[in-house]
Design an enzyme around this catalytic site. Structure first.
Site, mmCIF file in Angstrom:
data_model
loop_
_atom_site.group_PDB
_atom_site.id
_atom_site.type_symbol
_atom_site.label_atom_id
_atom_site.label_comp_id
_atom_site.label_asym_id
_atom_site.label_seq_id
_atom_site.Cartn_x
_atom_site.Cartn_y
_atom_site.Cartn_z
ATOM 1 N N ASN A 55 2.536 -44.831 14.489
ATOM 2 C CA ASN A 55 3.710 -45.545 14.022
ATOM 3 C C ASN A 55 3.986 -46.760 14.910
ATOM 4 O OD1 ASN A 55 4.479 -43.417 15.918
ATOM 5 N ND2 ASN A 55 6.621 -43.821 15.438
ATOM 6 N N VAL A 56 4.481 -47.808 14.260
ATOM 7 C CA VAL A 56 4.822 -49.058 14.936
ATOM 8 C C VAL A 56 6.231 -49.421 14.497
ATOM 9 C CG1 VAL A 56 4.224 -51.489 15.264
ATOM 10 C CG2 VAL A 56 2.403 -49.797 14.896
ATOM 11 N N ASN A 64 10.013 -51.397 14.648
ATOM 12 C CA ASN A 64 10.456 -52.785 14.692
ATOM 13 C C ASN A 64 11.968 -52.790 14.811
ATOM 14 O OD1 ASN A 64 11.309 -55.456 13.291
ATOM 15 N ND2 ASN A 64 9.121 -55.699 13.692
ATOM 16 N N SER A 100 13.977 -54.546 13.323
ATOM 17 C CA SER A 100 14.442 -54.528 11.944
ATOM 18 C C SER A 100 13.826 -53.280 11.316
ATOM 19 C CB SER A 100 13.986 -55.790 11.208
ATOM 20 O OG SER A 100 14.330 -55.726 9.854
ATOM 21 N N TYR A 101 14.550 -52.169 11.374
ATOM 22 C CA TYR A 101 13.987 -50.851 11.080
ATOM 23 C C TYR A 101 13.180 -50.774 9.794
ATOM 24 C CZ TYR A 101 17.041 -49.232 14.844
ATOM 25 O OH TYR A 101 17.661 -49.052 16.038
ATOM 26 N N CYS A 160 4.828 -46.530 9.387
ATOM 27 C CA CYS A 160 4.509 -45.143 9.705
ATOM 28 C C CYS A 160 3.024 -45.042 10.056
ATOM 29 C CB CYS A 160 4.810 -44.247 8.509
ATOM 30 S SG CYS A 160 6.549 -44.212 8.047
ATOM 31 N N GLU A 193 0.742 -42.997 8.930
ATOM 32 C CA GLU A 193 -0.117 -42.854 7.763
ATOM 33 C C GLU A 193 -0.356 -44.205 7.092
ATOM 34 O OE1 GLU A 193 2.643 -41.225 8.699
ATOM 35 O OE2 GLU A 193 2.940 -39.472 7.437
ATOM 36 N N CYS A 206 5.076 -42.582 2.639
ATOM 37 C CA CYS A 206 3.696 -42.290 3.039
ATOM 38 C C CYS A 206 2.985 -41.393 2.036
ATOM 39 C CB CYS A 206 3.668 -41.679 4.431
ATOM 40 S SG CYS A 206 4.017 -42.917 5.695
#
Length: 151
Positions: A46-47, A49, A51-52, A57, A59, A102
């Protein structure tokens, strides 16, 4: 269904991927490992940010990798693990399931692969694993077949 050794290898690869997660906001690290039909394993983490909504995710990151390599139709199986990091370990005793987005992303690759893939969901501590067919996680899915793009 997969054999235990393959499942365990996928979970280990997902755990390794989770160590590379960028999760400064939630502190929850997730790793995914995709088994391709040729036996290769592709991972993602997961990455997050600031800005959610732009967060990726694990996957989704892994599926993007196989799509960019031209392997979108080669997916055979998936493992997902997640938890809060504690040194080299992940904490968490409940299996981590893919979110709705996902599940849809995985469905796209599964339909292109023409298989009802297995999804292994593992707890952060690796002690609990539940395996599902994707069709159990996303019944009556909408995908490329509904658009007449594949049979």
């Amino acid at each position: 269904m997969t054999d235990d050794a393959t499942r365990d290898e996928l979970i280990a690869a997902a755990r390794d991927a989770a160590t590379r997660a960028y999760a400064p906001y939630s502190g929850f690290h997730v790793g995914a490992a995709l088994l391709l039909k040729n036996g290769d394993i592709v991972t993602g983490a997961n990455v997050e940010n600031a800005s959610y909504g732009l967060t990726l995710c694990a996957e989704t990151a892994a599926v993007a990798k196989i799509a960019n390599e031209g392997w979108i139709g080669e997916l055979a199986e998936v493992a997902i693990i997640g938890g809060r990091p504690d040194g080299d370990d992940l904490l968490g005793s409940d299996p981590v399931n893919p979110c709705g987005r996902c599940r849809q992303i995985l469905n796209e690759a599964a339909e292109r692969s023409k298989t009802d893939i297995l999804v292994h969901c593992a707890s952060g501590d690796g002690m609990a694993v539940k395996s599902y067919k994707l069709s159990e996680l996303l019944p009556a899915a909408f995908g490329p077949k509904d658009l007449g793009l594949i049979e």
